[in-house]
Design an enzyme around this catalytic site. Sequence first.
Site, PDB file in Angstrom:
ATOM      1  N   ALA A 103      -9.703   5.562   4.566  1.00  0.00           N
ATOM      2  CA  ALA A 103      -9.639   6.697   5.492  1.00  0.00           C
ATOM      3  C   ALA A 103     -10.978   7.423   5.592  1.00  0.00           C
ATOM      4  O   ALA A 103     -11.665   7.641   4.599  1.00  0.00           O
ATOM      5  CB  ALA A 103      -8.552   7.695   5.099  1.00  0.00           C
ATOM      6  N   GLY A 104     -11.318   7.769   6.828  1.00  0.00           N
ATOM      7  CA  GLY A 104     -12.482   8.605   7.079  1.00  0.00           C
ATOM      8  C   GLY A 104     -13.692   7.897   7.640  1.00  0.00           C
ATOM      9  O   GLY A 104     -14.556   8.530   8.235  1.00  0.00           O
ATOM     10  N   LYS A 164       0.852  -1.183   0.000  1.00  0.00           N
ATOM     11  CA  LYS A 164       0.000   0.000   0.000  1.00  0.00           C
ATOM     12  C   LYS A 164       0.889   1.234   0.000  1.00  0.00           C
ATOM     13  O   LYS A 164       1.736   1.412   0.882  1.00  0.00           O
ATOM     14  CB  LYS A 164      -0.922   0.026   1.217  1.00  0.00           C
ATOM     15  N   ASN A 181      -8.779   1.724  10.149  1.00  0.00           N
ATOM     16  CA  ASN A 181      -7.986   1.399  11.327  1.00  0.00           C
ATOM     17  C   ASN A 181      -8.557   2.080  12.566  1.00  0.00           C
ATOM     18  O   ASN A 181      -9.025   1.432  13.486  1.00  0.00           O
ATOM     19  CB  ASN A 181      -6.529   1.818  11.126  1.00  0.00           C
TER      20      ASN A 181
END
Length: 271
Positions: A201-202, A114, A223
Amino acid sequence: MTDTATTPAAATATNEADTWTVAGRTFTSRLIVGTGKYKDFEQNAAAVEASGAEIVTVAVRRVNVSDPKAPMLTDYIDPKKITYLPNTAGCFTAEDAIRTLRLAREAGGWDLVKLEVLGEARTLYPDMRETLKATEILAKEGFAPMVYCVDDPIAAKQLEEAGAVAVMPLGAPIGSGLGIQNQVTVRLIVEGAKVPVLVDAGVGTASEAAVAMELGCDGVLMNTAIAEAKNPVRMAKAMRLAVEAGRHAYLSGRMQKRRYADPSSPLSGMI
């Protein structure tokens, strides 16, 4: 990006497993989870199990590869059972990200990675010029980069052409938990991509993970949403169910929105 085997029509016509493939590797779970911010490796491992994830991201800079006496993530999450996805968290230049992934390949033989190249510490938004540069170089060196990017369909297509095996637009800033802020652009990325698209993300809670899947994304990476929950293991299970529900909803094809009411039962011919 939607495989022909998993279009709504195909899904209703066959009993094939609803899998997705990246860089020639096929997975059943569409949820990818991280390995940071947990109180310890034991809690992290329990959350991974509850999530059903088959891939975990690992920040190369935080991995213990030199002290055999210290606790190691591999002691708790078996790399023979779970695919490790080394990432370049904390890198702010293409050069730094490339060097980090070269070290990861030497240490563990990883080529599916990644890539994230950040522009600044305050927003943790990707620097797309440096990201594109790193993608081109890594692809030429035999890496299969899954790339964190802005929610821009043009940028996503450029990354795909540069060699990205998956594009990973942010839903909102990393660790913000704000949910997907631009559903229109995420949908445009999905419609134009020939590689898997995963929101990265978010996402802060289960309903937001479901939204990502309802937009047609191939998966979701998270995460903080799990690690910082009051009960990370239970939240991991919630995210698993949300991703599955969102995927089913997408394949089912939602009803059309209407401006006015439409009765479920006929109003004429009533007693």
